[in-house]
Structures are given as structure tokens and as C-alpha cells.
Design a protein around this motif. Structure first.
Motif, PDB file in Angstrom:
ATOM      1  N   ALA A 127       0.832  -1.209   0.000  1.00  0.00           N
ATOM      2  CA  ALA A 127       0.000   0.000   0.000  1.00  0.00           C
ATOM      3  C   ALA A 127       0.865   1.257   0.000  1.00  0.00           C
ATOM      4  CB  ALA A 127      -0.925  -0.012   1.216  1.00  0.00           C
ATOM      5  N   ASP A 128       1.991   1.200   0.708  1.00  0.00           N
ATOM      6  CA  ASP A 128       2.913   2.340   0.732  1.00  0.00           C
ATOM      7  C   ASP A 128       3.578   2.518  -0.635  1.00  0.00           C
ATOM      8  OD1 ASP A 128       4.053   4.508   1.980  1.00  0.00           O
ATOM      9  OD2 ASP A 128       5.651   3.360   2.950  1.00  0.00           O
ATOM     10  N   VAL A 129       3.798   1.404  -1.323  1.00  0.00           N
ATOM     11  CA  VAL A 129       4.330   1.488  -2.690  1.00  0.00           C
ATOM     12  C   VAL A 129       3.346   2.224  -3.586  1.00  0.00           C
ATOM     13  CG1 VAL A 129       5.052   0.166  -4.716  1.00  0.00           C
ATOM     14  CG2 VAL A 129       5.698  -0.615  -2.435  1.00  0.00           C
ATOM     15  N   ALA A 130       2.069   1.894  -3.459  1.00  0.00           N
ATOM     16  CA  ALA A 130       1.038   2.560  -4.252  1.00  0.00           C
ATOM     17  C   ALA A 130       1.012   4.056  -3.952  1.00  0.00           C
ATOM     18  CB  ALA A 130      -0.322   1.933  -3.980  1.00  0.00           C
ATOM     19  N   GLU A 135       2.477   9.657  -5.673  1.00  0.00           N
ATOM     20  CA  GLU A 135       3.163  10.931  -5.415  1.00  0.00           C
ATOM     21  C   GLU A 135       3.919  11.424  -6.643  1.00  0.00           C
ATOM     22  OE1 GLU A 135       5.624   9.911  -2.150  1.00  0.00           O
ATOM     23  OE2 GLU A 135       3.943   9.589  -0.768  1.00  0.00           O
ATOM     24  N   GLY A 136       4.172  10.518  -7.591  1.00  0.00           N
ATOM     25  CA  GLY A 136       4.891  10.892  -8.804  1.00  0.00           C
ATOM     26  C   GLY A 136       4.043  10.682 -10.032  1.00  0.00           C
ATOM     27  N   ASP A 137       4.580   9.943 -10.984  1.00  0.00           N
ATOM     28  CA  ASP A 137       3.882   9.709 -12.248  1.00  0.00           C
ATOM     29  C   ASP A 137       3.135   8.385 -12.262  1.00  0.00           C
ATOM     30  OD1 ASP A 137       4.833  12.122 -13.302  1.00  0.00           O
ATOM     31  OD2 ASP A 137       6.718  11.169 -13.946  1.00  0.00           O
ATOM     32  N   GLY A 138       2.960   7.768 -11.093  1.00  0.00           N
ATOM     33  CA  GLY A 138       2.268   6.489 -11.033  1.00  0.00           C
ATOM     34  C   GLY A 138       3.180   5.325 -11.343  1.00  0.00           C
ATOM     35  N   PHE A 139       2.571   4.138 -11.499  1.00  0.00           N
ATOM     36  CA  PHE A 139       3.337   2.944 -11.868  1.00  0.00           C
ATOM     37  C   PHE A 139       3.780   3.055 -13.323  1.00  0.00           C
ATOM     38  CE2 PHE A 139       0.820   1.279  -8.276  1.00  0.00           C
ATOM     39  CZ  PHE A 139       1.826   0.640  -7.553  1.00  0.00           C
ATOM     40  N   PRO A 140       4.886   2.358 -13.685  1.00  0.00           N
ATOM     41  CA  PRO A 140       5.686   1.450 -12.873  1.00  0.00           C
ATOM     42  C   PRO A 140       6.677   2.192 -11.975  1.00  0.00           C
ATOM     43  CG  PRO A 140       6.572   1.536 -15.080  1.00  0.00           C
ATOM     44  CD  PRO A 140       5.330   2.382 -15.092  1.00  0.00           C
ATOM     45  N   VAL A 141       7.143   1.483 -10.926  1.00  0.00           N
ATOM     46  CA  VAL A 141       8.211   1.960 -10.062  1.00  0.00           C
ATOM     47  C   VAL A 141       9.218   0.822  -9.877  1.00  0.00           C
ATOM     48  CG1 VAL A 141       6.749   3.622  -8.864  1.00  0.00           C
ATOM     49  CG2 VAL A 141       7.033   1.311  -7.919  1.00  0.00           C
ATOM     50  N   ILE A 142      10.378   1.159  -9.338  1.00  0.00           N
ATOM     51  CA  ILE A 142      11.427   0.183  -9.067  1.00  0.00           C
ATOM     52  C   ILE A 142      11.502  -0.044  -7.563  1.00  0.00           C
ATOM     53  CG2 ILE A 142      13.863  -0.389  -9.363  1.00  0.00           C
ATOM     54  CD1 ILE A 142      12.317  -0.057 -11.990  1.00  0.00           C
ATOM     55  N   PHE A 157      10.815  -4.669 -11.009  1.00  0.00           N
ATOM     56  CA  PHE A 157      10.107  -3.696 -11.851  1.00  0.00           C
ATOM     57  C   PHE A 157       8.618  -3.905 -11.578  1.00  0.00           C
ATOM     58  CE2 PHE A 157       8.053  -2.387 -15.804  1.00  0.00           C
ATOM     59  CZ  PHE A 157       8.657  -1.172 -16.052  1.00  0.00           C
ATOM     60  N   VAL A 158       8.000  -2.988 -10.887  1.00  0.00           N
ATOM     61  CA  VAL A 158       6.648  -3.179 -10.353  1.00  0.00           C
ATOM     62  C   VAL A 158       5.652  -2.333 -11.147  1.00  0.00           C
ATOM     63  CG1 VAL A 158       5.188  -2.869  -8.319  1.00  0.00           C
ATOM     64  CG2 VAL A 158       7.527  -3.722  -8.068  1.00  0.00           C
ATOM     65  N   ARG A 159       4.669  -3.014 -11.746  1.00  0.00           N
ATOM     66  CA  ARG A 159       3.684  -2.329 -12.590  1.00  0.00           C
ATOM     67  C   ARG A 159       2.370  -2.030 -11.870  1.00  0.00           C
ATOM     68  NH1 ARG A 159       6.499  -5.924 -15.724  1.00  0.00           N
ATOM     69  NH2 ARG A 159       7.349  -5.133 -17.702  1.00  0.00           N
ATOM     70  N   SER A 160       2.162  -2.645 -10.703  1.00  0.00           N
ATOM     71  CA  SER A 160       0.906  -2.452  -9.975  1.00  0.00           C
ATOM     72  C   SER A 160       1.124  -2.801  -8.514  1.00  0.00           C
ATOM     73  CB  SER A 160      -0.203  -3.341 -10.557  1.00  0.00           C
ATOM     74  OG  SER A 160       0.090  -4.705 -10.307  1.00  0.00           O
ATOM     75  N   VAL A 161       0.156  -2.461  -7.675  1.00  0.00           N
ATOM     76  CA  VAL A 161       0.281  -2.783  -6.257  1.00  0.00           C
ATOM     77  C   VAL A 161       0.310  -4.295  -6.054  1.00  0.00           C
ATOM     78  CG1 VAL A 161      -2.214  -2.724  -5.823  1.00  0.00           C
ATOM     79  CG2 VAL A 161      -0.599  -2.213  -3.963  1.00  0.00           C
TER      80      VAL A 161
END
Length: 379
Positions: A127-130, A135-142, A157-161
Motif C-alpha cells: 500500500a505504501d508502494v502505491a 506521489e509521482g507519475d504512477g506505476f511502474p516503479v522500481i 520492476f513493479v507495474r501495480s500494487v
């Protein structure tokens, strides 16, 4: 005449090649290795087999060594502090090395001293990842485990919660970073000695395949001269601010708008510097040895216009020696460096270096040799 004893913790290929660089200087090496079969244990004369995670083992090993250095960053920080308290020179020291051991500590320190980094923070759960993504441009995040990752391991490489569950199963802190839009990866390699002398190698382009370094081009082709100088100055400043002694590799992203962002730090000889064995006046390994002994550093300038390093990865063709005849006959200038490792698919078992005035030709020679040794090229 008494020559110093360098104690190397870790028996991998970096230790093997650092030992090789010390031989012409008459230096003595003592190695702490996991097994007698490790890459460096096959060639170093004085080998202790033991667990680097055990403080008593480290203390016993350090007796008779004039300095302790490393081919990896995994020795517990508190053990290194104990060695220093015993009066044993540890280079790089724990206050510096922790920034290569812990990505969270590294990001916090680099941000504090004004070094450009991707947007980041420690996250508690999916949930904190989401929330971080929002807070930025959304998914994906590293997502990265703060300790223990290398060559793409410990990185997601995370595309969703829903994708964010795995990193938290290890039970260690997790660092979230924005996915950076970059045009290529660069590396700035520098070496710094205890009394503050420092040298910088040309900035290189590092090409990755499946999270593993595949090819390094020195210098980075087409890199703006001002940006190259900025990268070298940044690496030198990081080395000074963090108190690094020895070799420091600063892995960088080059962005489409002409900026550089720090991706990772390594405080030891590094894959992005292997080209220096044959392409620089003084290799990263020789300068690392000089630095930890506080000897004057050697000239880092390149010997040729272009040098290319290509990693040799294990495949389904275990008899690499049989390929030497073809590779050496085809390219008498080719430099082959093998690590004495058993061949396993995807494992780094060696590298080749080529050099010359025509980049396309030099690239072709390196990639052909690496592919032929692996068995993916057969003619």
C-alpha cells in the motif's frame, strides 16, 4: 626488504584480478575465501577458508595483514568497526562502505550532499508502494531490497500494487525509486587514497542485458564533453564526501534532457572498469592496490582511442578452452580474461577486451569473441 601484506576478503574474480595486479609490485596477498574452488583461491598462495560473517574468523584472518580490503560489500558493518578498533586498517572503512552496503543509507547521504538521484523513499508495504507511485507519475516503479542485491538480484520492476508483494517477503527494508526515463547507462570510475590523492578514468557506457552488464565502451561514445566532466567531478566529490579509500564506481543514468542521476555505488573494482586492464595506462585493480596501501596513484588515461569490454557468460557450451584457437587466430590483439569458474548458464565466467581506432570494428571483435567463447556464435 619487507613488502606489505594485503588482506583481501572475498575470493571472487575481483580478488583474483587485484592479486594479479599486485604481483609485479612484489606485494603479498592473503585471502579469506568461502571455498578452495573460488576464483581467487585458485591462484593466491596464502588462502584462509572461512566465513566473513564471523567476527572471530575475520580477526584471525587479519593477523599479519597490513591492510584489509574487499572484493564485495557484504562484510557486516559492525565487524569492520571492530577490526578498526583493533587497530587494523580497513579500506574502504565502514563509515564509507555502508553507503555501498545499504541503498537506503546511500540515497539519504547522496541527497543530503546535493548529488542528483531518482525520486525515492523507504516503503513499508504494498500500500505504501502505491502511495509512493501516486506521489509521482504512477506505476511502474522500481523496488530494491536495501542490502544484498547485485546483477539485477534484489530488484523488481513493479507495474501495480499486486506486483509489489515479493520484495517484502525477505523481511528487510525496501527502497522505492521512480522509474527513470534514460537514454543509456554510464559509469564514472575513480580511485582515492588515504591522503586524498584521486584520479578519474574516462566515463564509460555500460550496456545491460537482463540486469547484467554485457558490454562496456570506453570512453562513452558521443558523450558531451561538459557532461563527461560533470560525471567525473561528481564521482570525485562522492569519494571525498564519503571518505572512500580505493576504487569507487558510480553508476549513472543519462537522461534525454542531458542530465545525470546516480543509480548505484560500488566501493571495489567494478565490472565497468575491467576495460582498464588492457585499455588504460594503470588499471583499476593496480590503482585500488596502490590506494589501499597509500602509494602514489597511477595514470588513468586510456592507451587507445576505443576500448570495449564484453562479458563472457556461461551457456550450454562448457568447453570454452576449445574456442581459444578460433578466437586467438581471428584476432591476435584480443585479450581474454577467464576467472576459473565452472560454466553455468548466465554466470560471469570471464571477459574479453579489444581496442583500436574504429569503434564499430572494436565492438564487433569483442562481441564476436564473447559470443564464440559462450557458444552462441559458431563461425
Amino acid at each position: 626488504m619487507t613488502f606489505p601484506v594485503v588482506g583481501m576478503v572475498g575470493g571472487g574474480q575481483l580478488a583474483r584480478m587485484t592479486h594479479e595486479a599486485g604481483i609485479p609490485l612484489g606485494l603479498k596477498f592473503k585471502l579469506l575465501s568461502d571455498t578452495p574452488q573460488d576464483s581467487a583461491a585458485q591462484v593466491v598462495g596464502d588462502v584462509v577458508i572461512g566465513d566473513y560473517r564471523d567476527l572471530d574468523t575475520l580477526r584471525d584472518f587479519a593477523r599479519g595483514c597490513d591492510v584489509i580490503t574487499f572484493d564485495h560489500e557484504h562484510v557486516p558493518t559492525e565487524h569492520l568497526r571492530a577490526l578498526e578498533a583493533d587497530g587494523i586498517p580497513v579500506r574502504p572503512g565502514p563509515d564509507a562502505l555502508v553507503h555501498a552496503q545499504d541503498k537506503g543509507v546511500m540515497r539519504e547521504k547522496l541527497t543530503a550532499i546535493g548529488v542528483p538521484c531518482p525520486r525515492h523513499r523507504i516503503v513499508r508495504d504494498p500500500a505504501d508502494v502505491a502511495a509512493f507511485a501516486a506521489e509521482g507519475d504512477g506505476f511502474p516503479v522500481i523496488l530494491k531490497t536495501v542490502r544484498g542485491g547485485y546483477d539485477g538480484k534484489g530488484v523488481w520492476f513493479v507495474r501495480s500494487v499486486e506486483d509489489a508483494e515479493d520484495p517484502f517477503r525477505a523481511g528487510v527494508p525496501v527502497l522505492a525509486e521512480e522509474k527513470v526515463d534514460f537514454v543509456r547507462e554510464l559509469a564514472a570510475n575513480v580511485v582515492r587514497s588515504p591522503h586524498g590523492q584521486a584520479v578519474a578514468y574516462p566515463v564509460v557506457e555500460s550496456q545491460q542485458v537482463d540486469g547484467v552488464c554485457d558490454t562496456v565502451i570506453a570512453p562513452a561514445p558521443g558523450l558531451d564533453e561538459a557532461l563527461a566532466g560533470e560525471a567525473q567531478e561528481l564521482a570525485l566529490r562522492v569519494a571525498k564526501e564519503l571518505g572512500v579509500v580505493g576504487h569507487l564506481a558510480v553508476e549513472l543514468f543519462e537522461t534525454p534532457d542531458g542530465r545525470i542521476l546516480v543509480n548505484e555505488l560500488a566501493m571495489r573494482p567494478h565490472n565497468s572498469g575491467h576495460w582498464t586492464q588492457d585499455g588504460a595506462i594503470t588499471s583499476q585493480f593496480a590503482n585500488h592496490v596502490r590506494a589501499v596501501l597509500d602509494l602514489p596513484l597511477g595514470d588513468p588515461r586510456p592507451r587507445a582511442k576505443w576500448t570495449v569490454m564484453a562479458n563472457v557468460l556461461g551457456g550450454d557450451y562448457p568447453d570454452m578452452y576449445a574456442a581459444y584457437l578460433h578466437c586467438m587466430a581471428r584476432d591476435p590483439q584480443l585479450k581474454i580474461h577467464m576467472y576459473g569458474k565452472d560454466v553455468k548458464p548466465g554466470r560471469k565466467v570471464g571477459h574479453v577486451n579489444t581496442y583500436g581506432d574504429d569503434l564499430d570494428e572494436v565492438l564487433d571483435r569483442a562481441r564476436h569473441a564473447a559470443g564464440y567463447l559462450r557458444g552462441t556464435i559458431t563461425e
